[in-house]
Design a protein around this motif. Structure first.
Motif, PDB file in Angstrom:
ATOM      1  N   ILE A  11      65.399  76.277  44.071  1.00 42.80           N
ATOM      2  CA  ILE A  11      65.408  77.328  45.094  1.00 42.80           C
ATOM      3  C   ILE A  11      64.444  76.984  46.227  1.00 42.80           C
ATOM      4  O   ILE A  11      64.742  77.204  47.407  1.00 42.80           O
ATOM      5  N   ARG A  12      63.267  76.432  45.876  1.00 46.45           N
ATOM      6  CA  ARG A  12      62.312  76.042  46.922  1.00 46.45           C
ATOM      7  C   ARG A  12      62.906  74.969  47.824  1.00 46.45           C
ATOM      8  O   ARG A  12      62.731  74.995  49.050  1.00 46.45           O
ATOM      9  N   LEU A  13      63.606  74.002  47.218  1.00 42.54           N
ATOM     10  CA  LEU A  13      64.248  72.956  48.009  1.00 42.54           C
ATOM     11  C   LEU A  13      65.310  73.551  48.933  1.00 42.54           C
ATOM     12  O   LEU A  13      65.366  73.235  50.127  1.00 42.54           O
ATOM     13  N   PHE A  14      66.145  74.433  48.379  1.00 37.99           N
ATOM     14  CA  PHE A  14      67.188  75.064  49.183  1.00 37.99           C
ATOM     15  C   PHE A  14      66.583  75.855  50.338  1.00 37.99           C
ATOM     16  O   PHE A  14      67.086  75.817  51.467  1.00 37.99           O
ATOM     17  N   ASP A  15      65.498  76.554  50.046  1.00 38.77           N
ATOM     18  CA  ASP A  15      64.851  77.369  51.080  1.00 38.77           C
ATOM     19  C   ASP A  15      64.257  76.492  52.176  1.00 38.77           C
ATOM     20  O   ASP A  15      64.315  76.842  53.361  1.00 38.77           O
ATOM     21  N   ASP A  16      63.682  75.353  51.792  1.00 43.04           N
ATOM     22  CA  ASP A  16      63.133  74.423  52.781  1.00 43.04           C
ATOM     23  C   ASP A  16      64.232  73.889  53.696  1.00 43.04           C
ATOM     24  O   ASP A  16      64.045  73.782  54.921  1.00 43.04           O
ATOM     25  N   VAL A  17      65.363  73.530  53.116  1.00 42.93           N
ATOM     26  CA  VAL A  17      66.482  73.021  53.913  1.00 42.93           C
ATOM     27  C   VAL A  17      66.986  74.096  54.871  1.00 42.93           C
ATOM     28  O   VAL A  17      67.194  73.843  56.066  1.00 42.93           O
ATOM     29  N   ALA A  18      67.174  75.317  54.357  1.00 39.35           N
ATOM     30  CA  ALA A  18      67.651  76.414  55.202  1.00 39.35           C
ATOM     31  C   ALA A  18      66.655  76.699  56.333  1.00 39.35           C
ATOM     32  O   ALA A  18      67.049  76.875  57.493  1.00 39.35           O
ATOM     33  N   SER A  19      65.370  76.720  56.015  1.00 37.48           N
ATOM     34  CA  SER A  19      64.345  76.994  57.036  1.00 37.48           C
ATOM     35  C   SER A  19      64.342  75.919  58.118  1.00 37.48           C
ATOM     36  O   SER A  19      64.216  76.221  59.310  1.00 37.48           O
ATOM     37  N   PHE A  20      64.490  74.655  57.699  1.00 36.50           N
ATOM     38  CA  PHE A  20      64.525  73.560  58.668  1.00 36.50           C
ATOM     39  C   PHE A  20      65.709  73.720  59.621  1.00 36.50           C
ATOM     40  O   PHE A  20      65.569  73.582  60.842  1.00 36.50           O
TER      41      PHE A  20
END
Length: 336
Positions: A11-20
């Motif tokens: 989830i942290r990885l997904f959130d980082d990608v979405a935020s970027f």
């Protein structure tokens, strides 16, 4: 590591990608183009679902006040909602006949129900369209109707599939140049048609000599456009003239060259070719080429590439060093 910890990391990885993506889309309208989504694995599908739904949540309030005409296609409404906040459009392509498993069809269905997706179904070429395509490709006065019909039966009218069959017919000597014009060298009824796109792509690759296949395998493992100078460094000990091989494979429309900041990049003409070749390789050969790429210090700085290298058993002593280099490379990339 527990399953819960693994899910939290994901989830942290997904959130980082979405935020970027959202930050980039705040600066200027941003289009993320994903080709051949039918090749994507379950983790990639999960990430795409997370990004799209997160974007919907960001614009939940704007959605109620967006002004679009009743005649506008749904995709226009999705774009208009982005005028306040990030302006992101995800454009994805896939072959409906190649969909397998439940991940991708379920994601498309779920996002359609949520109003996040505008779907456009494209039909294949009919027999007449295939004749016109062949006439355009080879400057033929007329394409034999028998060939067009058999191509339609084998490919369903998919233009990319048809083009790859045409290239295969040239490579195998079924279509040749005679007195400056392309001609069919065999009886139309004798032309063999492949059963699948994967079969025709592998057939083309297997028809090349060892030096060309080895070069294509290296580029497939690299996984992204590779700088020509890095490619020359990687193949310097092979003895074969890499520049000439690249030019020949460009002529055959297997590879293509792009330029960015005066640098030449080499990649597959179509991502499906890279995926098919990569999947056909033995794991030991893939690991050997991953190691070769890393040792030449032209490592693709991505989490996926680091993981690919970590599964190579013989590289324990270098993993930490490469992880640090990859982190530094990623920091430099994001900073620019």
């Amino acid at each position: 590591r527990s399953e819960a910890e693994g899910n939290e990391e994901k989830i942290r990885l997904f959130d980082d990608v979405a935020s970027f993506l959202f930050e980039a889309a705040k600066v200027r309208p941003f289009v993320l183009c994903l080709q051949d989504l039918n090749w994507a694995g379950p983790e990639s599908i999960d990430m795409l679902r997370y990004v799209v739904r997160s974007y919907q949540l960001v614009h939940q309030e704007v959605e109620e006040t967006a002004e679009t005409t009743h005649d506008s296609p749904p995709i226009v409404g999705l774009w208009d909602r982005g005028r306040i906040g990030p302006r992101l459009l995800v454009l994805a392509t896939c072959r409906s006949e190649d969909l397998s498993g439940a991940d991708l069809p379920k994601m498309i269905s779920d996002l359609e129900e949520d109003g996040c997706v505008s779907r456009l179904d494209l039909t294949g070429l009919d027999v007449g369209g295939i004749q016109e395509l062949f006439q355009h490709m080879f400057s033929l006065p007329e394409t034999p109707i028998e060939v067009a019909r058999r191509l339609h039966e084998a490919t369903g009218g998919n233009p990319f599939f048809i083009e790859e069959v045409a290239k295969h017919l040239v490579d195998s000597g079924r279509i040749v140049k005679d007195a400056g014009s392309w001609v069919l060298s065999v009886d139309p009824a004798a032309v063999e048609m492949p059963a699948s796109l994967e079969e025709v792509l592998l057939g083309r690759f297997q028809g090349f000599d060892e030096s060309r296949r080895r070069l294509l395998e290296l580029i497939a493992v690299y996984g992204r456009p590779v700088l020509l100078r890095d490619l020359l460094a990687l193949t310097g000990s092979w003895g074969a003239p890499t520049r000439n091989l690249v030019r020949d494979l460009e002529t055959r429309l297997v590879l293509e060259r792009t330029r960015e900041d005066e640098e030449a990049y080499i990649q597959f003409h179509h991502g499906a070719g890279r995926e098919v070749l990569y999947r056909s390789m033995e794991p030991a050969k893939r690991n050997e080429l991953h190691k070769k790429i890393a040792e030449k210090n032209v490592l693709c700085f991505s989490a996926r590439r680091i993981w690919d290298l970590f599964v190579v058993d013989a590289m324990d002593d270098l993993r930490a060093e490469w992880a640090v280099q990859a982190g530094g490379g990623l920091s430099w990339f994001l900073g620019h």
